[in-house]
Design a protein around this motif. Structure first.
Motif, PDB file in Angstrom:
ATOM      1  N   GLY A  58      26.193  -2.745 -10.823  1.00 51.80           N
ATOM      2  CA  GLY A  58      26.551  -1.566 -11.598  1.00 51.80           C
ATOM      3  C   GLY A  58      26.189  -0.265 -10.908  1.00 51.80           C
ATOM      4  N   VAL A  59      25.436  -0.344  -9.805  1.00 53.68           N
ATOM      5  CA  VAL A  59      25.066   0.836  -9.028  1.00 53.68           C
ATOM      6  C   VAL A  59      26.196   1.158  -8.058  1.00 53.68           C
ATOM      7  N   ARG A  60      26.617   2.406  -8.051  1.00 54.14           N
ATOM      8  CA  ARG A  60      27.732   2.808  -7.209  1.00 54.14           C
ATOM      9  C   ARG A  60      27.250   3.701  -6.070  1.00 54.14           C
ATOM     10  N   VAL A  61      27.907   3.571  -4.925  1.00 54.92           N
ATOM     11  CA  VAL A  61      27.588   4.391  -3.756  1.00 54.92           C
ATOM     12  C   VAL A  61      28.873   4.991  -3.205  1.00 54.92           C
ATOM     13  N   THR A  62      28.783   6.211  -2.731  1.00 53.14           N
ATOM     14  CA  THR A  62      29.941   6.827  -2.090  1.00 53.14           C
ATOM     15  C   THR A  62      30.132   6.239  -0.696  1.00 53.14           C
ATOM     16  N   VAL A  87      21.192  18.882   2.143  1.00 54.61           N
ATOM     17  CA  VAL A  87      21.498  18.113   0.931  1.00 54.61           C
ATOM     18  C   VAL A  87      22.561  18.832   0.111  1.00 54.61           C
ATOM     19  N   ASP A  88      22.472  20.152   0.037  1.00 54.75           N
ATOM     20  CA  ASP A  88      23.465  20.936  -0.705  1.00 54.75           C
ATOM     21  C   ASP A  88      24.854  20.769  -0.101  1.00 54.75           C
ATOM     22  N   ALA A  89      24.932  20.777   1.235  1.00 49.40           N
ATOM     23  CA  ALA A  89      26.225  20.595   1.901  1.00 49.40           C
ATOM     24  C   ALA A  89      26.788  19.207   1.627  1.00 49.40           C
ATOM     25  N   ALA A  90      25.916  18.217   1.603  1.00 49.86           N
ATOM     26  CA  ALA A  90      26.369  16.856   1.296  1.00 49.86           C
ATOM     27  C   ALA A  90      26.931  16.784  -0.116  1.00 49.86           C
ATOM     28  N   TRP A  91      26.231  17.421  -1.043  1.00 51.61           N
ATOM     29  CA  TRP A  91      26.696  17.409  -2.429  1.00 51.61           C
ATOM     30  C   TRP A  91      28.064  18.082  -2.545  1.00 51.61           C
ATOM     31  N   LYS A  92      28.212  19.220  -1.904  1.00 50.92           N
ATOM     32  CA  LYS A  92      29.484  19.939  -1.970  1.00 50.92           C
ATOM     33  C   LYS A  92      30.621  19.131  -1.362  1.00 50.92           C
ATOM     34  N   ALA A  93      30.293  18.276  -0.388  1.00 44.31           N
ATOM     35  CA  ALA A  93      31.318  17.447   0.251  1.00 44.31           C
ATOM     36  C   ALA A  93      31.660  16.207  -0.560  1.00 44.31           C
ATOM     37  N   GLY A  94      30.948  15.981  -1.655  1.00 45.21           N
ATOM     38  CA  GLY A  94      31.240  14.825  -2.496  1.00 45.21           C
ATOM     39  C   GLY A  94      30.327  13.634  -2.271  1.00 45.21           C
ATOM     40  N   ILE A  95      29.360  13.749  -1.391  1.00 49.39           N
ATOM     41  CA  ILE A  95      28.412  12.658  -1.154  1.00 49.39           C
ATOM     42  C   ILE A  95      27.464  12.565  -2.347  1.00 49.39           C
ATOM     43  N   ARG A  96      27.319  11.339  -2.849  1.00 49.35           N
ATOM     44  CA  ARG A  96      26.440  11.138  -3.997  1.00 49.35           C
ATOM     45  C   ARG A  96      25.432  10.010  -3.765  1.00 49.35           C
ATOM     46  N   TYR A  97      25.383   9.483  -2.566  1.00 50.09           N
ATOM     47  CA  TYR A  97      24.409   8.442  -2.248  1.00 50.09           C
ATOM     48  C   TYR A  97      23.465   8.961  -1.176  1.00 50.09           C
ATOM     49  N   PHE A  98      22.165   8.944  -1.486  1.00 43.84           N
ATOM     50  CA  PHE A  98      21.139   9.499  -0.614  1.00 43.84           C
ATOM     51  C   PHE A  98      20.075   8.432  -0.356  1.00 43.84           C
ATOM     52  N   ASP A  99      19.765   8.210   0.916  1.00 43.70           N
ATOM     53  CA  ASP A  99      18.827   7.154   1.300  1.00 43.70           C
ATOM     54  C   ASP A  99      17.588   7.742   1.966  1.00 43.70           C
ATOM     55  N   THR A 100      16.424   7.231   1.579  1.00 40.18           N
ATOM     56  CA  THR A 100      15.174   7.700   2.149  1.00 40.18           C
ATOM     57  C   THR A 100      14.200   6.537   2.255  1.00 40.18           C
ATOM     58  N   SER A 140      33.860   5.871  -4.455  1.00 41.81           N
ATOM     59  CA  SER A 140      32.605   5.149  -4.605  1.00 41.81           C
ATOM     60  C   SER A 140      32.892   3.678  -4.860  1.00 41.81           C
ATOM     61  N   THR A 141      31.893   2.847  -4.553  1.00 41.81           N
ATOM     62  CA  THR A 141      32.029   1.403  -4.656  1.00 41.81           C
ATOM     63  C   THR A 141      30.778   0.829  -5.303  1.00 41.81           C
ATOM     64  N   GLU A 142      30.938  -0.190  -6.123  1.00 45.85           N
ATOM     65  CA  GLU A 142      29.795  -0.850  -6.741  1.00 45.85           C
ATOM     66  C   GLU A 142      29.122  -1.784  -5.743  1.00 45.85           C
ATOM     67  N   LEU A 143      27.803  -1.773  -5.726  1.00 41.15           N
ATOM     68  CA  LEU A 143      27.052  -2.694  -4.883  1.00 41.15           C
ATOM     69  C   LEU A 143      26.931  -4.044  -5.580  1.00 41.15           C
ATOM     70  N   GLY A 144      27.562  -5.061  -5.002  1.00 41.60           N
ATOM     71  CA  GLY A 144      27.525  -6.382  -5.611  1.00 41.60           C
ATOM     72  C   GLY A 144      27.988  -6.328  -7.044  1.00 41.60           C
ATOM     73  N   GLN A 145      27.180  -6.912  -7.943  1.00 37.25           N
ATOM     74  CA  GLN A 145      27.457  -6.864  -9.381  1.00 37.25           C
ATOM     75  C   GLN A 145      26.409  -6.024 -10.109  1.00 37.25           C
ATOM     76  N   ALA A 202      30.579  -1.327   1.910  1.00 42.77           N
ATOM     77  CA  ALA A 202      30.729  -0.390   0.802  1.00 42.77           C
ATOM     78  C   ALA A 202      30.512   1.049   1.224  1.00 42.77           C
ATOM     79  N   SER A 203      29.677   1.263   2.255  1.00 40.86           N
ATOM     80  CA  SER A 203      29.305   2.628   2.612  1.00 40.86           C
ATOM     81  C   SER A 203      28.839   2.671   4.053  1.00 40.86           C
TER      82      SER A 203
END
Length: 341
Positions: A10-14, A39-52, A3-8, A282-283
């Motif tokens: 403090g929010v992190r995205v995978t 969504v469950d498959a994404a979570w199991k794969a380690g994805i923690r950033y979700f966009d809608t 994961s990486t922080e967006l700018g400064q 970052a992602s």
């Protein structure tokens, strides 16, 4: 997954983000169970950033994503949504929303609104649909024809919400780089979501947005890495930016495919890895409507892409000779990008 922080912010995205437009029945219906399973498959794969976004299925994407994440630890995932289109209920709903790309009943109409009040109303409605009390990232969504209002009204409203802790990070999302560059240079945004303009077929963002982002410390989330299909399966009749690809682009994509497959690497794997050559990225955000699509994307992203692949692409002038290219290190173990010569 790294994961990486967006700018400064403090929010992190995978490094891989789950794009939830398909959960809003993009083009074709998706069942509730299949949406939850994706969504469950994404979570199991380690994805923690979700966009809608509210736009996606007239709010259906936000509702389904909120339901799928409801039982997950809130501190462990990041959600982004968008402002700019308010959803107003129709007095007499009829027909469907396919003209806007979504296979849902036309229960609402979209109203463009980048005013401060519109931002507040949009976020309040999104929080209800998502079942959250705060949102991690809010993007100003497609303000192409409303740029002055978006910069002069929507952005300051989001800046206030960020200072109040209602919003963690703010940005703008578009499929062009010039207007996003204005946001980077004229505001204090944390990130931009750029669709389709930093891919193996189109590096427009190298001329303006990416240098500005690097200078200002703004993070870039790259969407549309397959240019809506051509880089996933190059062939006559394939789509490029949601229209039929011209012959010249098909030929170019086939040349890319030949270059990667000489080394046993699918074109999709190289297309997914390519944006990470730039240090501001970052992602990479990709859409999925099923667990199978999620697993395939994760597999392709984790597939090693030897330096020889990028060497062959450079030799053919594809991509641009001025492009920073990724090293062969697998995702999750990123080092510095390899500079083109």
């Amino acid at each position: 997954m790294r994961s990486t922080e967006l700018g400064q912010s403090g929010v992190r995205v995978t490094e891989l983000a789950f794009g939830a437009a398909a959960l809003g029945n993009l083009f074709t219906p998706v069942g509730d169970d299949e949406a939850a399973a994706a969504v469950d498959a994404a979570w199991k794969a380690g994805i923690r950033y979700f966009d809608t976004a509210p736009h996606y299925g007239l709010g259906l994407s936000e509702r389904r994503l909120g339901e799928a994440l409801a039982q997950r630890p809130r501190a462990e995932f990041t959600v982004s949504t968008k402002v700019g289109r308010l959803l107003e209920p129709l007095a007499e709903p009829s027909g469907d929303d396919l003209a806007q790309g979504f296979a849902v009943p036309a229960t609402h109409r979209r109203v463009w609104d980048f005013s401060a009040d519109g931002v507040l109303r949009s976020i309040e409605a999104s929080l209800r649909r998502l079942g959250l009390d705060a949102v991690d990232i809010v993007y100003v969504h497609d303000p192409d024809d409303h740029l002055d209002q978006a910069l002069g009204e929507a952005y300051p409203a989001l800046e206030r919400l960020r200072s109040e802790g209602v919003v963690g990070a703010i940005g703008a999302g578009m499929n062009q780089s010039a207007a996003l560059t204005r946001f980077v240079r004229e505001t204090d945004i944390d990130a931009v979501l750029l669709a389709g303009r930093y891919t193996l077929l189109d590096q427009t963002a190298l001329t303006d947005l990416l240098p500005a982002a690097a200078e200002r410390g703004v993070s870039v989330v790259v969407g549309g890495v397959f240019n809506s299909g051509l880089l996933a399966d190059p062939r006559p009749g394939a789509t490029y930016d949601y229209t039929t690809a011209p012959t010249t682009l098909v030929e170019r994509a086939l040349a890319l495919k030949a270059a990667t497959e000489r080394h046993g690497v699918p074109l999709r794997a190289a297309a997914l890895r390519f944006p990470f050559g730039h240090p501001s990225v970052a992602s990479v955000l990709t859409g999925a409507r099923s667990p199978e699509e999620v697993r395939d994307t994760v597999e392709q992203l984790r597939r090693p892409v030897p330096d020889a692949v990028w060497d062959d692409l450079r030799a053919e002038g594809l991509p641009s000779m001025n492009t920073s290219l990724p090293v062969s290190t697998p995702i999750g173990e990123r080092t510095q990008p390899k500079e083109s010569s």
